[in-house]
Design a protein around this motif. Structure first.
Motif, short mmCIF file in Angstrom:
data_model
loop_
_atom_site.label_atom_id
_atom_site.label_comp_id
_atom_site.label_asym_id
_atom_site.label_seq_id
_atom_site.Cartn_x
_atom_site.Cartn_y
_atom_site.Cartn_z
N GLU A 138 -1.15 6.40 5.08
CA GLU A 138 0.08 5.70 4.70
C GLU A 138 1.30 6.43 5.26
OE1 GLU A 138 2.25 3.97 0.68
OE2 GLU A 138 1.01 5.77 0.56
N LYS A 186 -6.15 8.62 2.39
CA LYS A 186 -5.34 7.41 2.26
C LYS A 186 -3.85 7.73 2.30
CE LYS A 186 -8.69 4.66 -0.37
NZ LYS A 186 -8.96 3.97 -1.66
N ALA A 188 3.90 8.04 4.01
CA ALA A 188 5.21 7.69 3.46
C ALA A 188 6.15 8.90 3.50
CB ALA A 188 5.06 7.20 2.03
#
Length: 230
Positions: free
Chosen positions: A142, A138, A144
């Protein structure tokens, strides 16, 4: 390529230590770091292939939590037992004869207390390993720029997340960048010192911070320069 990315990131951080560092020096540092990381990683893989158990020391920070998730993902094809020693958030200080707050294993100074904590290593069972590996997937999806730990949950944020907080430590009275970084890291322990220096450089480019005395120390590090709010 985890090894390549880590070596590249660490080498690029030289820009936020030394004022006159050259691209050639950065590239040389990158090659040296990559070679060193590969050597260490090969030692680790050799231990895995021989069936050794793993004991992982996990501090109360996003970096270590992400490291745990990544390791569980990497170990999907290995059956080695994995134990974790979670940082208790404090250590015994023999000089003051009391417990003091400490949430990062890297900052522990009492080896006897660390030795006692090692006896509390907990086995990570298969279902927990699977969960952590899924959490790593995950995080990767994402993708980030920055990850922080909020209520024990990894949260992805933008790279400028700490900019306003850094500015709180800069005022109209000139201070060395080193002093500003020291106070900030004293409160936000576990952040990378190079990352903070990089963000200060960005704030200077945004005209939110001004350099009022541009100097370097004997090693060429510019953290001794004095900065103020613009």
């Amino acid at each position: 390529d985890l090894i390549e990315q880590k070596a590249r990131k660490e080498a690029e951080y030289l820009k936020y230590f030394y004022k006159d560092v050259t691209e050639e020096e950065i590239e040389e540092e990158y090659e040296n770091l990559k070679e060193e990381i590969i050597k260490k990683f090969n030692i680790f893989k050799n231990f895995l292939e021989k069936g050794h158990e793993i004991r992982l020391w996990v501090s109360n920070c996003a970096e270590d939590r992400c490291g745990l998730f990544w390791l569980c993902k990497y170990l999907e094809n290995y059956s080695n037992k994995l134990y974790i020693v979670t940082c208790p958030g404090f250590e015994y200080d023999p000089n003051e004869d009391k417990l003091v707050e400490n949430r990062n294993w890297a900052a522990f100074g009492n080896p006897y207390f660390v030795d006692e904590c090692s006896k509390d290593a907990m086995l990570v069972y298969d279902d927990e390993r699977k969960l952590y590996a899924e959490l790593w997937d995950k995080i990767i999806d994402e993708n980030a720029l920055l990850r922080i730990l909020v209520n024990d949950i990894i949260v992805g944020v933008e790279e400028d997340f700490f900019d306003d907080i850094i500015l709180d430590f800069v005022d109209n009275i000139p201070k060395t960048q080193r002093a500003v970084m020291g106070k900030f890291l004293g409160k936000w322990f576990g952040l990378n010192v190079s990352f903070v220096s990089k963000r200060i450089e960005h704030l200077i480019s945004e005209n939110k911070i001004k350099v009022c005395e541009d100097v370097v120390d004997d090693y060429g590090c510019y953290w001794v320069r004095k900065i103020v709010r613009s």
